[in-house]
Write a protein that holds these residues in place. Sequence first.
Motif, PDB file in Angstrom:
ATOM      1  N   ILE A  86      -5.553  -0.830  -5.418  1.00  0.00           N
ATOM      2  CA  ILE A  86      -4.551  -1.211  -6.409  1.00  0.00           C
ATOM      3  C   ILE A  86      -4.106  -2.657  -6.200  1.00  0.00           C
ATOM      4  O   ILE A  86      -4.003  -3.439  -7.156  1.00  0.00           O
ATOM      5  CB  ILE A  86      -3.340  -0.255  -6.338  1.00  0.00           C
ATOM      6  N   ALA A  87      -3.844  -3.014  -4.952  1.00  0.00           N
ATOM      7  CA  ALA A  87      -3.413  -4.386  -4.649  1.00  0.00           C
ATOM      8  C   ALA A  87      -4.506  -5.392  -4.980  1.00  0.00           C
ATOM      9  O   ALA A  87      -4.219  -6.507  -5.449  1.00  0.00           O
ATOM     10  CB  ALA A  87      -3.021  -4.487  -3.174  1.00  0.00           C
ATOM     11  N   LYS A  94       0.217  -9.651  -0.022  1.00  0.00           N
ATOM     12  CA  LYS A  94       0.111  -8.785   1.156  1.00  0.00           C
ATOM     13  C   LYS A  94       1.408  -8.022   1.402  1.00  0.00           C
ATOM     14  O   LYS A  94       1.396  -6.872   1.827  1.00  0.00           O
ATOM     15  CB  LYS A  94      -0.242  -9.623   2.392  1.00  0.00           C
ATOM     16  N   GLN A  95       2.514  -8.677   1.111  1.00  0.00           N
ATOM     17  CA  GLN A  95       3.811  -8.047   1.303  1.00  0.00           C
ATOM     18  C   GLN A  95       3.983  -6.846   0.376  1.00  0.00           C
ATOM     19  O   GLN A  95       4.439  -5.781   0.805  1.00  0.00           O
ATOM     20  CB  GLN A  95       4.928  -9.065   1.057  1.00  0.00           C
ATOM     21  N   LEU A  96       3.565  -6.995  -0.877  1.00  0.00           N
ATOM     22  CA  LEU A  96       3.664  -5.894  -1.824  1.00  0.00           C
ATOM     23  C   LEU A  96       2.662  -4.802  -1.484  1.00  0.00           C
ATOM     24  O   LEU A  96       2.966  -3.610  -1.607  1.00  0.00           O
ATOM     25  CB  LEU A  96       3.438  -6.395  -3.249  1.00  0.00           C
ATOM     26  N   PHE A 101       2.098   1.102   0.755  1.00  0.00           N
ATOM     27  CA  PHE A 101       1.822   2.172   1.715  1.00  0.00           C
ATOM     28  C   PHE A 101       2.970   3.181   1.733  1.00  0.00           C
ATOM     29  O   PHE A 101       2.758   4.373   1.926  1.00  0.00           O
ATOM     30  CB  PHE A 101       1.628   1.600   3.126  1.00  0.00           C
ATOM     31  N   LEU A 102       4.181   2.684   1.535  1.00  0.00           N
ATOM     32  CA  LEU A 102       5.370   3.531   1.531  1.00  0.00           C
ATOM     33  C   LEU A 102       5.654   4.092   0.141  1.00  0.00           C
ATOM     34  O   LEU A 102       5.941   5.285  -0.018  1.00  0.00           O
ATOM     35  CB  LEU A 102       6.585   2.725   2.000  1.00  0.00           C
ATOM     36  N   ILE A 103       5.548   3.234  -0.874  1.00  0.00           N
ATOM     37  CA  ILE A 103       5.935   3.613  -2.237  1.00  0.00           C
ATOM     38  C   ILE A 103       5.055   4.727  -2.795  1.00  0.00           C
ATOM     39  O   ILE A 103       5.544   5.663  -3.449  1.00  0.00           O
ATOM     40  CB  ILE A 103       5.869   2.381  -3.161  1.00  0.00           C
ATOM     41  N   LYS A 284      13.897  -5.231  -2.340  1.00  0.00           N
ATOM     42  CA  LYS A 284      14.566  -5.049  -3.632  1.00  0.00           C
ATOM     43  C   LYS A 284      13.768  -4.088  -4.511  1.00  0.00           C
ATOM     44  O   LYS A 284      14.339  -3.202  -5.163  1.00  0.00           O
ATOM     45  CB  LYS A 284      14.731  -6.392  -4.340  1.00  0.00           C
ATOM     46  N   LEU A 285      12.443  -4.255  -4.541  1.00  0.00           N
ATOM     47  CA  LEU A 285      11.593  -3.367  -5.330  1.00  0.00           C
ATOM     48  C   LEU A 285      11.708  -1.931  -4.826  1.00  0.00           C
ATOM     49  O   LEU A 285      11.864  -0.996  -5.621  1.00  0.00           O
ATOM     50  CB  LEU A 285      10.135  -3.834  -5.255  1.00  0.00           C
TER      51      LEU A 285
END
Length: 309
Positions: A86-87, A94-96, A101-103, A284-285
């Motif tokens: 997806i990324a 890389k941060q998103l 991985f969590l979302i 924030k996201l």
Amino acid sequence: MAHFLLALKTVAPLFLVIFTGTLFSRSKASHGPWVDVLNKYALWIGFPALVIASLMHLDPQGESYTQLILINSAYIAVCMLLAFPIARIFKFSKQLRSSLFLILSFGNVAYLGIPVLRNSFGDEILPVAAILSSVYVFWLLTLGIILIEATGEEGIQPKKLVLSLVKNPLLLSVFVGVAIVVFQIKVPSFIDKTISLFAESVTAVVLFSLGIFLGQNKIGAPREWIRVFVFVVITMFVFPFLLHFGIHTAGLTELQLKATILDAAMPLGLTPYALAVQYNLETKLVARIVVLGTLLSVIIIPLWIALMG
């Protein structure tokens, strides 16, 4: 429609407690570390007591949970690993990607999931709910952290990883509950009643805390919520639908199947938000996904309950 209204009526008291917490957060009385204190009570006392109370009276010769654990473990792992394609497709940072991985994998299966399952199907589903919560927590604190650290700048820290598991009260409570059953330990009645008192208190505490958390978040501009809405739809509807399609003939009992799908459809929990803060991810996201997902779960969760009868 009748099934949906019945399901909505079933979970309505839970969301009224959340709404009460939200109203409370707007008052002067809510100033201070309310969320932190209530969550620590739930994590260290309430939920461990609920897990132990759920497991200690199990029949060791009863139903098997092996298939339940394997299916949910595979689902969580696949959701986490989907962050890579997806990324890459959408050219996320890389941060998103690390945030995904969590979302994509971890719903609020403890703080919201256990109360919803208990209200919907009664106390008989509590052992299943406790095991599912432990499975989600285990993979979040192992594979989830490994992926975040492996793709970060500092690399994997094995000592920190092991400590996070050893010190996790939810996992420890599962081992205690299983040990009581396997070794047929007779718990004195006054201890049993004490555990039950703590177990019965945790639902209102965590839902009230979640309401305070929601009330403390700023709304922001509407356009900022488009991406948030997309992630909520994917994690609370698309992924659970694909999971249901894939495992409805996998040999799970009716309660195990319903608990699996409902937990997969839970909104993002507070633990991923805490990890996002710890690892300096898209905080924030993640926070907004928690907020919007929890708000929409008033409709989505009863819809899933109705769809599954």
